[in-house]
Design a protein around this motif. Structure first.
Motif, PDB file in Angstrom:
ATOM      1  N   TYR A  44       0.486  -1.220   0.138  1.00  0.00           N
ATOM      2  CA  TYR A  44       0.182   0.132   0.104  1.00  0.00           C
ATOM      3  C   TYR A  44       0.702   1.122  -0.051  1.00  0.00           C
ATOM      4  CZ  TYR A  44      -3.261   3.571   1.728  1.00  0.00           C
ATOM      5  OH  TYR A  44      -3.849   5.009   1.422  1.00  0.00           O
ATOM      6  N   TYR A  47       2.172   2.281  -2.792  1.00  0.00           N
ATOM      7  CA  TYR A  47       0.737   2.685  -4.441  1.00  0.00           C
ATOM      8  C   TYR A  47       0.390   4.319  -3.947  1.00  0.00           C
ATOM      9  CZ  TYR A  47      -3.841   2.797  -5.467  1.00  0.00           C
ATOM     10  OH  TYR A  47      -5.687   3.081  -6.127  1.00  0.00           O
ATOM     11  N   LEU A  56      -0.279   7.480 -10.644  1.00  0.00           N
ATOM     12  CA  LEU A  56      -0.886   6.214 -10.959  1.00  0.00           C
ATOM     13  C   LEU A  56      -2.824   7.427 -11.720  1.00  0.00           C
ATOM     14  CD1 LEU A  56      -0.176   3.359  -8.415  1.00  0.00           C
ATOM     15  CD2 LEU A  56       0.753   3.385 -10.359  1.00  0.00           C
TER      16      LEU A  56
END
Length: 99
Positions: A44, A47, A56
Motif C-alpha cells: 500500500y 501505491y 497513478l
C-alpha cells in the motif's frame, strides 16, 4: 474509520509503521496472516505515494473510490493478523503453564 485512515493520503509514509509492526510481529510468531498483513501494508505504501505524486491517476485524484475497498481490506487483514498473533500467544502461554 475512513477519516482516521485518511491521514495516509496526506502522509503515505505512515503506512510503513503498520508494515514494520506486522513484520516484527511475524518475526516473533511466524503466522502467515501476519505476513500477509505486513505485505499488504508494504504494498500500500508505494501505491499511495504514487497516488500522492499523481503518477497513478490522471489529474483528478481527489475522489478516491479505491479507498472504499483498500481501507476495509487493510483493516480486516490487520485484524486477522492480530487475532492470529493472539492465538499464538495464548497457545504459547498455555504450553508454558502446563510444564
Amino acid at each position: 474509520m475512513f477519516e482516521t485512515m485518511g491521514i495516509l493520503v496526506e502522509m503515505p509514509w505512515l503506512a510503513a509503521l503498520p508494515a514494520a509492526f506486522f513484520l516484527g510481529l511475524y518475526a516473533w510468531c511466524r503466522r502467515k496472516p501476519v505476513l500477509v498483513a505486513a505485505s499488504a501494508w508494504a504494498l500500500y505504501l508505494p501505491y499511495e505515494w504514487s497516488m500522492k505524486l499523481r503518477l497513478l491517476c490522471s489529474g483528478e485524484c481527489d475522489i478516491r473510490i479505491d479507498l472504499l475497498a483498500l481501507y476495509p481490506l487493510l483493516a480486516i487483514l490487520s485484524l486477522i493478523a492480530l487475532i492470529a498473533a493472539s492465538w499464538f500467544l495464548v497457545k504459547r502461554l498455555r504450553s508454558a503453564a502446563s510444564r
